[in-house]
Write a protein that holds these residues in place. Structure first.
Motif, PDB file in Angstrom:
ATOM      1  N   GLU A 188       0.848  -1.192   0.000  1.00  0.00           N
ATOM      2  CA  GLU A 188       0.000   0.000   0.000  1.00  0.00           C
ATOM      3  C   GLU A 188       0.880   1.238   0.000  1.00  0.00           C
ATOM      4  O   GLU A 188       1.877   1.295   0.715  1.00  0.00           O
ATOM      5  CB  GLU A 188      -0.906   0.021   1.223  1.00  0.00           C
ATOM      6  N   VAL A 238      -2.314   3.619  -3.955  1.00  0.00           N
ATOM      7  CA  VAL A 238      -2.039   2.389  -4.690  1.00  0.00           C
ATOM      8  C   VAL A 238      -2.034   1.244  -3.689  1.00  0.00           C
ATOM      9  O   VAL A 238      -1.344   1.313  -2.667  1.00  0.00           O
ATOM     10  CB  VAL A 238      -0.666   2.457  -5.408  1.00  0.00           C
ATOM     11  N   GLU A 239      -2.801   0.210  -3.954  1.00  0.00           N
ATOM     12  CA  GLU A 239      -2.817  -0.938  -3.049  1.00  0.00           C
ATOM     13  C   GLU A 239      -2.898  -2.229  -3.844  1.00  0.00           C
ATOM     14  O   GLU A 239      -3.397  -2.254  -4.975  1.00  0.00           O
ATOM     15  CB  GLU A 239      -3.980  -0.840  -2.066  1.00  0.00           C
ATOM     16  N   MET A 240      -2.379  -3.274  -3.246  1.00  0.00           N
ATOM     17  CA  MET A 240      -2.380  -4.583  -3.884  1.00  0.00           C
ATOM     18  C   MET A 240      -3.146  -5.542  -2.976  1.00  0.00           C
ATOM     19  O   MET A 240      -2.571  -6.161  -2.076  1.00  0.00           O
ATOM     20  CB  MET A 240      -0.941  -5.069  -4.106  1.00  0.00           C
ATOM     21  N   ARG A 269      -3.001  -8.442  -8.770  1.00  0.00           N
ATOM     22  CA  ARG A 269      -3.682  -7.236  -9.228  1.00  0.00           C
ATOM     23  C   ARG A 269      -3.379  -6.054  -8.313  1.00  0.00           C
ATOM     24  O   ARG A 269      -3.056  -6.230  -7.130  1.00  0.00           O
ATOM     25  CB  ARG A 269      -5.202  -7.446  -9.320  1.00  0.00           C
ATOM     26  N   MET A 270      -3.471  -4.883  -8.885  1.00  0.00           N
ATOM     27  CA  MET A 270      -3.183  -3.654  -8.160  1.00  0.00           C
ATOM     28  C   MET A 270      -4.275  -2.638  -8.452  1.00  0.00           C
ATOM     29  O   MET A 270      -4.717  -2.502  -9.588  1.00  0.00           O
ATOM     30  CB  MET A 270      -1.813  -3.115  -8.584  1.00  0.00           C
ATOM     31  N   LYS A 271      -4.715  -1.916  -7.423  1.00  0.00           N
ATOM     32  CA  LYS A 271      -5.750  -0.899  -7.562  1.00  0.00           C
ATOM     33  C   LYS A 271      -5.137   0.485  -7.388  1.00  0.00           C
ATOM     34  O   LYS A 271      -4.292   0.695  -6.522  1.00  0.00           O
ATOM     35  CB  LYS A 271      -6.848  -1.121  -6.515  1.00  0.00           C
ATOM     36  N   GLU A 310      -7.800  -0.595 -12.169  1.00  0.00           N
ATOM     37  CA  GLU A 310      -7.238  -1.839 -11.650  1.00  0.00           C
ATOM     38  C   GLU A 310      -6.333  -2.449 -12.712  1.00  0.00           C
ATOM     39  O   GLU A 310      -6.713  -2.541 -13.880  1.00  0.00           O
ATOM     40  CB  GLU A 310      -8.344  -2.817 -11.274  1.00  0.00           C
ATOM     41  N   LEU A 370       3.597  -6.721  -8.188  1.00  0.00           N
ATOM     42  CA  LEU A 370       4.337  -5.517  -7.819  1.00  0.00           C
ATOM     43  C   LEU A 370       5.585  -5.343  -8.676  1.00  0.00           C
ATOM     44  O   LEU A 370       5.794  -4.304  -9.286  1.00  0.00           O
ATOM     45  CB  LEU A 370       4.715  -5.576  -6.336  1.00  0.00           C
TER      46      LEU A 370
END
Length: 280
Positions: free
Chosen positions: A176, A229-231, A236-238, A257, A266
């Motif tokens: 994050e 940004v968070e995973m 997947r990453m949002k 996403e 990452l």
């Protein structure tokens, strides 16, 4: 005669060990820099440059000044930290306990900002664990220019935020990051907004972004901006972005996403964006 021979051998061994110890101590920063660089898996240049090394009560390790170069698609980018210190005794390594380190003022080389400060935790063994928690409140957008030199050229404005990362064994990592550029904001290249067009549907907002991006290499003022940004999962990453540009009556709100076909999103996304380049 035998006694004299014994003392001669003992003296020779002692001198040899002392010489070896002095050599090791004098070259300890170089040995450590080589080991850290090789452990970087090609993401960082080897060796890492380390300044003074000393051991404190515990014993604990303290390093003054460390310089590391991150491999990117555009070439190496150097970062420095004023210090790295072990919070827990080094004996934890041998006791199979996690050991914590703190670091201060990690920033791009030649940056005048306070940089990033935080802690990271490391545990070796059959199920290795790594955790990172870092915060920053005295950086500027200029400190992030290395991410995209063309689009972030001339960028300005104070930035704060945090970074959190953890991974245990083969489990999916957690990541994050937040960035917050509060009022009064700063400046960005107009063409920077072209990056968002592929993710915007046909709307009034898209037309305003197109108009703004069409100004090309011209700095425009924004009032506030924040990025998260968070995973949530390993593949997947949002990304959530908000930015307010008053001169263009633009309040951009973007949610996207990014998915990959592997559980190492990452590193894969970072390589795709050109942030890092692994040298094989």
């Amino acid at each position: 005669m035998k006694k004299n021979l014994f003392f001669a051998v003992a003296a020779g061994v002692t001198v040899t060990l002392l010489g070896a110890a002095c050599f090791f101590w004098a070259n300890l920063p170089g040995f450590m820099g080589q080991w850290i660089g090789e452990a970087g898996g090609g993401v960082i240049e080897s060796p890492v440059q380390i300044g003074k090394v000393r051991f404190e009560a515990g014993p604990r390790l303290h390093i003054e000044r460390i310089r590391v170069s991150l491999n990117t698609r555009r070439g190496p980018v150097a970062f420095t930290a004023d210090s790295v210190s072990s919070i827990d005794p080094l004996a934890f390594f041998f006791q199979k306990k996690p050991i914590r380190f703190s670091f201060k003022n990690l920033r791009p080389e030649h940056s005048a900002s306070r940089g990033i400060e935080g802690e990271f935790l490391f545990l070796g063994g059959n199920e290795p664990r790594f955790q990172l928690a870092a915060d920053f409140d005295g950086m500027t957008l200029e400190d992030f220019r290395w991410l995209d030199p063309d689009n972030l050229d001339g960028a300005s404005g104070k930035v704060g935020g945090h970074i959190r990362f953890r991974r245990t064994g083969d489990q999916a990592p957690f990541f994050e990051m937040t960035l917050d550029a509060p009022d009064p904001g700063g400046s960005l290249q107009a063409k920077f907004f072209d990056l968002f067009l592929p993710y915007l549907p046909a709307s009034v907002q898209r037309k305003r972004v197109e108009k703004l991006a069409g100004r090309g290499e011209r700095l425009v003022r924004f009032k506030t901006a924040d990025l998260k940004v968070e995973m949530p999962e390993g593949d997947r990453m949002k990304v959530l972005l908000h930015i307010l540009v008053l001169d263009y009556n633009l309040k951009l709100q973007l949610s996207m996403e990014v998915r990959t076909d592997s559980e190492n999103a990452l590193l894969k996304i970072a390589r795709w964006m050109g942030v890092v380049e692994v040298k094989l």
